[in-house]
Design an enzyme around this catalytic site. Sequence first.
Site, mmCIF file in Angstrom:
data_model
loop_
_atom_site.group_PDB
_atom_site.id
_atom_site.type_symbol
_atom_site.label_atom_id
_atom_site.label_comp_id
_atom_site.label_asym_id
_atom_site.label_seq_id
_atom_site.Cartn_x
_atom_site.Cartn_y
_atom_site.Cartn_z
ATOM 1 C CE1 TYR A 116 -3.525 -0.499 5.020
ATOM 2 C CE2 TYR A 116 -1.677 -0.433 6.772
ATOM 3 C CZ TYR A 116 -2.174 -0.784 5.545
ATOM 4 O OH TYR A 116 -1.684 -1.823 3.639
ATOM 5 C CB SER A 129 -1.017 -0.227 1.333
ATOM 6 O OG SER A 129 -2.081 -1.105 1.153
ATOM 7 C CE1 TYR A 185 -3.707 -1.087 -4.484
ATOM 8 C CE2 TYR A 185 -4.623 -3.386 -5.462
ATOM 9 C CZ TYR A 185 -4.170 -2.066 -4.485
ATOM 10 O OH TYR A 185 -4.033 -1.734 -2.612
ATOM 11 C CB VAL A 218 -0.336 -5.733 3.860
ATOM 12 C CG1 VAL A 218 -2.022 -5.346 4.551
ATOM 13 C CG2 VAL A 218 0.173 -6.207 2.549
ATOM 14 C CE LYS A 273 -3.940 1.022 -0.916
ATOM 15 N NZ LYS A 273 -4.432 0.080 0.041
#
Length: 621
Positions: A259, A83, A207, A277, A86
């Site tokens: 998160y 992530s 992705y 993660v 992102k």
Amino acid sequence: MNKIERSPLPSTVAQQPADTSSPLLRFLDELHRNYAGETGGALADYIPELSKANPDHFGISLVSIDGHTYEVGDTQVPFTIQSISKAFVFALALDLVGPEVVEGKIGVEPSGEAFNAIRLNAQNRPFNAMVNAGAIACSGIIHEAKGEEAFETIRQAMSRFAGRDLDVDEAVFQSERATGDRNRAIGYLLKSSSVIGTDVSAVLDVYFRQCSILVNAHDIAVMGATLGNRGVNPITGEQVVAPYAVARALSVMTSSGMYDYAGEWIYRVGLPAKSGVGGGIVATFPSQFGLGTFSPLLDSHGNSTRGIKVCETLSDHFNLHMLNRTSNIQSCLFADYDLSKSSSRRSRRPDEAEILAERSDKVRVLELFGALAFTEVDYVTRKLAEGPAPHFMIVDFRRTSGITGAATKLMMDAFKTLSGRGVTVIVTAVDRKAAAFAEFRAAMKDSTFVRSFPLLDEAIEWSEDQIVYRYGGAVDFSQTVPLGEQALLKELTPEELSLVSALGETRNFDNGAHIIAAGETSDSLYFLLRGLVSVKLPTGVRLATLTSGMVFGELALLEPRRSADVFADTPIVCHVIPLAALHQFCGGNPKIETKIMLNLSRLLSARLIRANKKVDLLSAN
Ligand code: GLU
């Protein structure tokens, strides 16, 4: 040169205190030792391949925005970025297609939901780009813009952020692709809401692949530092994305990067960050550094347990919360003076000196310092407006590291006002390539009311010349000044003067001639009758520029060796008197010698007084 300071601590094991040099590295080393024993948390296993990670791995890397690296532990161990990608892909999308398109498809509100929630906001848009829905939408935007090149575009951009070519972990990619049904569900939801306009499975492949890019703790620290440096990688110097894209990515990292711990995180740590993660956390202190931590054991929020501890302790110990800041804006004004405190290095003839002394307040100089942002320049504009308007206002930038767009607007406005009051505004040392001056350079191009000189001294000299002209003095380099007007020969009778004159001869030198060389034996005195010479230190620093009627090489009377170089700046005419002849003559004419030495003392004393004023000016700040 960018340096890497690495702790000798062996990986994965807490050991004796390491023999490290800098305080920051020692501190990071201590954090590593303190938290290496923490074994709480669990490996991510919803992507099966991630459960194969070594739970002992633990690395910390910090990269300052001047490109210095500190690293402790497993900073070279590769892991998948997940992530963390992102934040960077969001910045890339903004940079690539512009904010309208991106913001039309993806929101910027915290979601208050799990990162992989299959939910959109009331407008059927993803809440933000840090949750899966927003990130997949972002990959979709890039897919729409680049088609089959989408992933390669992302990989290359991430590589530029990291400063090295990054690869993909095929096994992790295949593993997530095989099990990524939740993300598939999100993808189709986005398609049905027209957020994704192209092939969903192709977008998901982009992705999944971007999440499987392999990085290490050092890479993500460099990537974080690049965000902290307005998009310029501090190691390669490359502008990876535009500053506005960086600011927007950092904003969403601030509100939604960690998160369901995002609120707690910004409250406690106070730095924009993003975790993944795979066990990585990247945190950025804007304008200071990037931090990368890696340890694959995750807490219940999905954040690396050791990473969170490192960041919290580091921020707490050094008070790094970005909202807990202050600064001394007034330190941006390094010096503020007029000609009475410091003039140019051009030596002036007595009539010119007199004109300038009477009007020393007509040239004002502001020397600025450091990074010039909104409030610093607001302070400078207040200073510019103070006091009676000079004829010339010189603003020197050579000690500044950059000027923001906002500061540029204020500065230009102040310059315009000054110019409207009849002040000639001059800036110096602004023609630098650094991106930090880009907006200022652009504004300068459009302005008709600001002059620019590369060197401060040149600007002061030019302003002095204008004053001399304006108040009736003539700056005429072709004028010949007879020997009798030399300050060193003052008070000699006409007979004495002709005796001294007969000791030497008149010589011509071409423009550019190297008349005196530093280090040589001092053997003559040069009386400049016509033209212009510059006295320079061997480093190239200009000490003085002399015009007709002045003497150079006169320290020969006291010093056996030349301490500076002298070059002709125009064709020149000199009367050159050999030292040996002068000494011999003075032996028989002690009264003349006394006059000359007294004149020399006066010249040196005037020079000393000027130098003292400069010392005073420099030490006052
Ligand atoms: N590729 C992972 C996913 O979409 C990234 C998750 C993460 O790091 O938060 O599930």
